[in-house]
Design a protein around this motif. Structure first.
Motif, short mmCIF file in Angstrom:
data_model
loop_
_atom_site.label_atom_id
_atom_site.label_comp_id
_atom_site.label_asym_id
_atom_site.label_seq_id
_atom_site.Cartn_x
_atom_site.Cartn_y
_atom_site.Cartn_z
N UNK A 150 -0.51 1.23 17.70
CA UNK A 150 -0.06 2.50 18.27
C UNK A 150 0.54 3.39 17.19
N UNK A 151 1.33 2.78 16.33
CA UNK A 151 1.96 3.55 15.25
C UNK A 151 0.90 4.20 14.36
N UNK A 152 -0.14 3.45 14.05
CA UNK A 152 -1.22 4.00 13.21
C UNK A 152 -1.90 5.17 13.90
N UNK A 153 -2.10 5.01 15.20
CA UNK A 153 -2.75 6.05 15.97
C UNK A 153 -1.89 7.31 15.99
N UNK A 185 -2.46 0.54 1.65
CA UNK A 185 -1.52 -0.45 1.13
C UNK A 185 -0.09 -0.03 1.47
N UNK A 186 0.19 1.24 1.22
CA UNK A 186 1.56 1.73 1.44
C UNK A 186 1.89 1.86 2.93
N UNK A 187 0.93 2.33 3.69
CA UNK A 187 1.18 2.48 5.13
C UNK A 187 1.27 1.12 5.82
N UNK A 188 0.39 0.19 5.41
CA UNK A 188 0.43 -1.14 6.01
C UNK A 188 1.80 -1.77 5.77
#
Lengths: 497, 326
Positions: free
Chosen positions: A50-53, A176-179
């Motif tokens: 959800x956060x990614x979306x 990489x940074x967002x994950x």
């Protein structure tokens, strides 16, 4: 959902031993997951998606006219790289980048390595990735490959191999940074306990790398990121990197050339640009020099570059070392320029241009992976063991028609790592892409993109073909037992992410 | 900052304001209809389309100005470039191109609004129109708070504010026009009970009834018109919008130190409003006066485009080369 009943199959598993016990460095993570209440892991996986979306971290699918955006599938179970493994990978990457940089510089200048007969001259000069336009170029500070994202894989024995070097415009660092930022919220306690090394300062390192190559005498250069535009599949990453560095994100149409200087069209008028992190391929960079039909690039930019008025990262022409037939010679390249044995090995490679190798490849298509020398991203590839006779016949014909365009490698039993598949944890094949910056020194970001083939038994990890990604935890020291001071500090720190 | 980026942030802001105002148009109309006699309800929706200026577009695809067609046209019609759905798509598209300029919070807010509108647009019928319109307002208010508090008030922020205020001035003018089209004030109806109710609805649609009452107490034609056009303090009044847009423009021009035509156009507009009284407006006629306002808005918009967004090759030598990062 937990690790009970998890099996490693006959593969090297990143977290679990063959006896089903967690590897020592993964022990805390596995215990933490097993201790979560039922459904909790699944809930956290959903929350992460959800956060990614919500953040709109999406890529657009090529060939889709509506410009559909998809979330890059993300799995919350991290992949772990131990401190010892990392030490050797880091050395190996530095060695390789240093040698490849010397190689590219040599090819476009003296060509000593060709004269000394280490690599067949024809093999290099016949490459589609060889740019005669770059002959004689002297990039600032002698650096060609400022930003690299090398693809590594692990075989059944757990040994790492380099699969591809990606010396042109490697993408994925934003993930990489967002994950990491999402995983710090998803598994804060496990993260704090295990002392994974931080990756969030990548933007600072990238900025310094770019600043280092500014034309002489410019201390605070105007740096920009150059993107093909919002319809490019990696646009999100381009804007993310510009944001991380606090520099403008420009398109070709924002730039113009005045008196051999690259100028940015701003509300104030024209401003000189000193360093360009360009995420446009060589072919599209300058229609006066490369692809004449390109509307994405900046006509005349190469002339400014040749005159030293602007720096480009990466330098044009670096693709020559990405050619998969040239790749086969990297061990010799390292030996030739550094006098060292490679720390990380290549995957054994058959160059189809060589008659003997070609015969072997054609006779063993069902066992090998065949790749087009100039393509990446999982395109133009045959995976022998899962191919149909028709596909093999098609590739056999292609190889015979254009042998220089193909190489073959044994099908590696890629390592697997536990991955959430619906409501269970199952092993899935992974690769690993660390990111290397070549500025004043060579810096390897302690982390990277672990790509995972979500389809059962699939070996193809590319996002365009059903792949997802994971956070990668490079452990600092050996994961020690919970030390109160450490853990409280780390927990506080992670709260800010 | 980049000319293209300045253009995008200006339009991001304008389209968001437009989406919010289209929602307000529908809102005012549904409020009005509730208080109307049955006979007039039928003629109720056409003025709405007339006021948005997209009459031709509407007629090319719809036969009657009934509630269903009009609401569909204004909310989720993909082919109407000014429907809420289209506006929000433009907002997001522009926001994507300035994502490195705006804060992550602003981007996430816009992204959430986009997904909200898309979700509703896929349904056959809107189950709760009022709720949906309110959600659009809320997202816009949230954005206004985010841009105020999460973004430095530099050049780009002022371009965003200028875009928002110019769009708002235009839409407040059109909102007044809706009422004008709806009910040409005649001797008998002006300030009748019916008229009072209708002007009240107009004020409510711009969240202005409470502030209005503090000054004028009763909703009357003359006073409402004065309030929405000439008030210096109410944030949706045209005069307020133009004065604030002028202030942003002045700050932009001052920081850029460049020649421009927008300043002059803006200051003429300010003088025009400052010199007008409600008596003048009524003498000229409200509709005619609003036409004049819209002409002036267009001129200002054109001048902003020419001065900041469209940088021509030939101007290369006119500007001195500047090394400063914007």
């Amino acid at each position: 959902m937990d690790f009970h009943g998890y099996t490693t199959g006959n593969f090297y598993d990143e977290l679990i031993n063959t006896d089903g016990e967690p590897r020592p460095d993964a022990q805390q993570l596995v215990e933490h997951i097993n201790a979560l209440p039922q459904h909790e892991l699944r809930n956290r996986q959903k929350a992460a998606e959800r956060a990614l979306h919500q953040q709109g971290i999406t890529f657009s699918v090529y060939g889709d006219k509506k410009g559909t955006e998809k979330i890059f599938p993300f799995d919350v179970l991290p992949r772990i790289i131990t401190s010892n493994e990392w030490t050797s990978l880091e050395l190996g990457m530095k060695q390789r980048i240093k040698a490849l940089n010397l190689f590219i510089d040599d090819i476009y200048n003296d060509q000593k390595i060709l004269k000394d007969g280490i690599i067949p001259k024809d093999l290099v000069l016949s490459s589609e990735c060889y740019s005669p336009e770059c002959q004689g170029l002297k990039p600032p500070k002698g650096i060609w490959i400022h930003i690299t994202g090398t693809d590594l894989v692990r075989d059944n024995s757990g040994e790492f191999y380099v699969l591809e070097d990606n010396l042109r415009c490697p993408s994925g660092i934003s993930y990489v940074l967002q994950n990491r930022s999402i995983l710090k919220r998803t598994l804060p306690k496990a993260f704090a306990a295990m002392h994974a090394r931080p990756v969030s300062d990548y933007g600072d390192h990238l900025y310094e790398t770019l600043r280092h190559i500014a034309p002489a005498g410019i201390d605070t250069p105007n740096i920009i990121v150059l993107t093909p535009g919002i319809y490019n599949s990696a646009y999100y990453e381009h804007s993310f990197l510009a944001q991380q560095m606090g520099v403008p994100l420009a398109q070709g149409s924002d730039l113009t050339i005045i008196d051999d200087h690259v100028m940015l069209r701003t509300t104030r008028g024209f401003e000189q640009v000193d360093v360009i992190y360009r995420r446009i391929d060589d072919d599209y960079l300058d229609p006066q020099v490369f692809n004449k039909d390109s509307l994405l690039g900046v006509p005349g930019i190469m002339e400014c570059y040749r005159k030293g008025n602007v720096a480009l990262a990466n330098a044009p022409g670096t693709g020559i070392a990405d050619d998969k037939a040239v790749y086969a010679y990297v061990p010799q390249i390292i030996q030739y320029y550094l006098g060292e044995e490679p720390i990380i090995n290549n995957v054994p490679t058959y160059i189809c241009d060589d008659a003997k190798a070609r015969d072997y490849v054609l006779a063993n298509l069902d066992k090998l992976v065949v790749k087009a020398v100039n393509l990446s991203g999982g395109y133009g590839m045959l995976i022998g063991p899962v191919s149909t006779p028709a596909e093999r016949a098609e590739f056999a014909a292609k190889i015979k028609a254009n042998p220089r365009d193909y190489i073959a490698q044994p099908t590696l039993a890629l390592s697997r790592t536990p991955t959430i598949i619906d409501d269970v944890i199952e092993g899935r094949h992974v690769d690993f892409r660390p990111y290397i910056l070549y500025g004043e020194s060579i810096f390897v970001l302690p982390g990277g993109l672990t790509r995972v083939a979500l389809t059962k038994d699939s070996l193809v990890v590319n996002s365009s073909q059903g792949g997802g990604s994971k956070d990668t935890w490079v452990l600092g020291e050996a994961a020690d037992t919970l030390n109160e001071t450490h853990s409280s500090q780390a927990t506080r720190g992670s709260g800010h992410a | 900052m980049l000319s293209r980026t300045a253009n995008s942030i200006y339009w991001m802001s304008r389209y968001l304001e437009r989406a919010d105002n289209v929602a307000r148009f529908i809102d005012v109309n549904t409020r009005l209809i509730l208080d109307m006699g049955r006979a007039r309800q039928d003629a109720q929706w056409e003025p709405l389309v007339l006021a948005t200026g997209d009459e031709e577009e509407f007629k090319s695809r719809y036969t009657t100005f009934d509630e269903h067609s009009t609401v569909k046209f204004l909310t989720f019609d993909k082919e109407n470039p000014n429907s809420i759905l289209s506006c929000v798509q433009h907002v997001r598209e522009n926001a994507r191109t300035v994502r490195e300029i705006i804060s992550s919070e602003m981007w996430e807010n816009i992204n959430a609004l986009y997904h909200l509108v898309r979700k509703h647009s896929r349904k056959r019928e809107i189950d709760d129109l009022q709720k949906f319109l309110k959600q659009v307002h809320q997202a816009t208010h949230l954005f206004a708070g985010l841009i105020e508090n999460t973004m430095s008030h530099t050049e780009s922020w002022h371009f965003a504010r200028m875009g928002r205020l110019i769009e708002r001035a235009d839409k407040t003018a059109r909102m007044l026009d809706v009422k004008y089209f709806l009910l040409l004030p005649t001797g008998e109806t002006v300030d009748s009970l019916q008229d009072t109710v209708e002007w009240g609805a107009v004020l409510k649609s711009v969240s202005g009834f409470e502030m209005y009452r503090k000054q004028f107490h009763r909703a009357q034609y003359k006073n409402v018109t004065q309030f929405l056009i000439l008030d210096e303090d109410f944030p949706r009044a045209i005069n307020y919008c133009i004065n604030m847009a002028a202030r942003s423009l002045m700050i932009i021009v001052k920081s850029l130190e460049i020649e421009n035509t927008a300043s002059q156009a803006m200051s003429q507009f300010q003088k025009f409003l400052a010199g007008a009284t409600i008596e003048d407006i009524l003498a000229i006629g409200l509709h005619e006066f609003i036409d004049e306002i819209q002409l002036k808005l267009n001129t200002v918009d054109q001048c902003i485009y020419q001065s900041f967004f469209a940088l021509k090759e030939s101007e290369a030598t006119a500007h001195k080369v500047d090394k400063q990062v914007s």
